[in-house]
Design a protein around this motif. Sequence first.
Motif, mmCIF file in Angstrom:
data_model
loop_
_atom_site.group_PDB
_atom_site.id
_atom_site.type_symbol
_atom_site.label_atom_id
_atom_site.label_comp_id
_atom_site.label_asym_id
_atom_site.label_seq_id
_atom_site.Cartn_x
_atom_site.Cartn_y
_atom_site.Cartn_z
ATOM 1 N N ARG A 91 -2.796 -8.813 34.035
ATOM 2 C CA ARG A 91 -1.777 -8.564 33.015
ATOM 3 C C ARG A 91 -1.691 -7.076 32.717
ATOM 4 N N ALA A 92 -0.463 -6.595 32.399
ATOM 5 C CA ALA A 92 -0.230 -5.165 32.201
ATOM 6 C C ALA A 92 -1.040 -4.643 31.016
ATOM 7 N N LYS A 95 -4.676 -4.347 32.009
ATOM 8 C CA LYS A 95 -4.910 -3.191 32.882
ATOM 9 C C LYS A 95 -4.843 -1.892 32.067
#
Length: 549
Positions: A91-92, A95
């Motif tokens: 998941r952004a 990260k």
Amino acid sequence: MQVRKALNLTVSISALAVGLVVFVLLSMLFQVERAMKAGEVADSIVSSVFERSTLRDDYLRTKSERARIQLLAKQQEIGRLLHIAEEKFWRAEDKAIIVEMVQDHQSTQRLFTAVMTSGAAPLSPAQAAIHSEMEERLHTQIIMRAYETVIHARDLQQAGRRQLISSLTMAGGSIAGTIVLLAVAVFVNGWTVGRTVTRRVAALRDGAATIGAGNLEHRISMSGDDEFVEVSNAFDSMAANLQRSYRELEKEIAQRRRAEEALHKNQEELELRVAERTEELEKIRQELERQNERLHGAFHDLKVESENRLQALEELRQKDRMLIQQGRLAAMGEMLSHIAHQWRQPLNVVGLITQQLAMDFDCGGLDRHALQLHVEKTMRILGHLSQTINDFTTFAGPDRARTVFQVDEVISRTISLTEQSFRSQRIKMEVTVEGSPVIDGYPNEYVQVLLNILMNARDVLLERNVGNPLVTVRAVTEKGKAVVSIRDNAGGIPEEIVEKIFDPYFTTKESGKGTGIGLFMSKTIIEKNMGGRLTARNVGDGAEFIIEV
């Protein structure tokens, strides 16, 4: 054919749904496993960050080289875990957290480096004050970075849990939806098939009842292209065949009446022939009685001959038993000749105990307690020598009693007989027993096998003059078997003779120091008498003998 197609369609839908459920389940399991691994990585990062804080405080307090090395190692471990986390979290926002943690980690690494390298050179009082203030600021920045890292690690830990819960929820929803879809498809298709089958079965039932009542001219005449039409046509064909058979049967009844009249006439002729045949059979019976008497005489002769042959066979078996007994006696004689080899090593131990008595007496260390210990050990060895005679005298005999014994007790008894010899040669022994392995066999023979292997290990360690000689004994239970391994560090067995060491009379010792019977007898005891297995191999810097029973 419609019913068959509908059933095939039901089976196809079921198979497709099962495949879909399996695919979804495997996909969700992959996601769940990935989420679990991500959570484990996050937990490891949190634990490592707290451990780094402890090591940091230790280093700042002691300034020792050990604390510095441990702190650097923990820094490297955190960097490795952050690299793994970049692969596990997709998941952004996760990260982004990992990127911030990597930046904090790199910044912390630079601060640690600055703290560790500062103060290396001598400083003036003014410089020392400035250096102390800078070091305090670095310490404060390190603590702030550590606090930020802990916060990010906690966020990453929560993200791993959310990722796991999301994967589990998605898996449950996907499986439930697939099952509902399968149930609806099966219900619709089953309702359609049931409706068609019910109407067709009713028509077949009414037609069969009419034909069964005797109306062979009735026809069901069902239309369509499914299996019930085929059954209907079969019923109509059956009714036509029955009608035709009924007419033919009427004709056949008339013919049989005429045949009965002819049969009655033939019966009278047959009775006359039977009387004639009976007279012939009586003559044949009398002839068979005479042949039976001859056969009885032949049987008596055959019985006498068989008894003679059985007697001869019994004599041959008796001779075979005598030959087996002679072979056993010959083997017993050969075993008695090997007792000298079996005694040599225990006698060496007795000699060493005697020398130890003299040395203790000369040094003034021989008291009543020490003397009693040496006497008891000598008597145990002498008792073992006597038991060796009994064991080899009864070798291969049918009346030896098996018993269940503890392997650790047998090993302890064997070590007590050899420890003085090993200690006098400065050979270290390590014994490890895992669990409580037991053996159904002959404990005294098992002791003899252990003694042979241990004494061979001692001899080869002394012969090769090994530095820090070591013999390791390990006993475990593997797959229902008691496994004992004996390993030394004498350099191993040469590859060209490793397959020959269990052959009788094969020895690598000098003339007069070995007969080559010890390992041969050990293998015979373990494999033939106790149904086990004795093998040898080279491992590491020595040889290993493995006993499995």
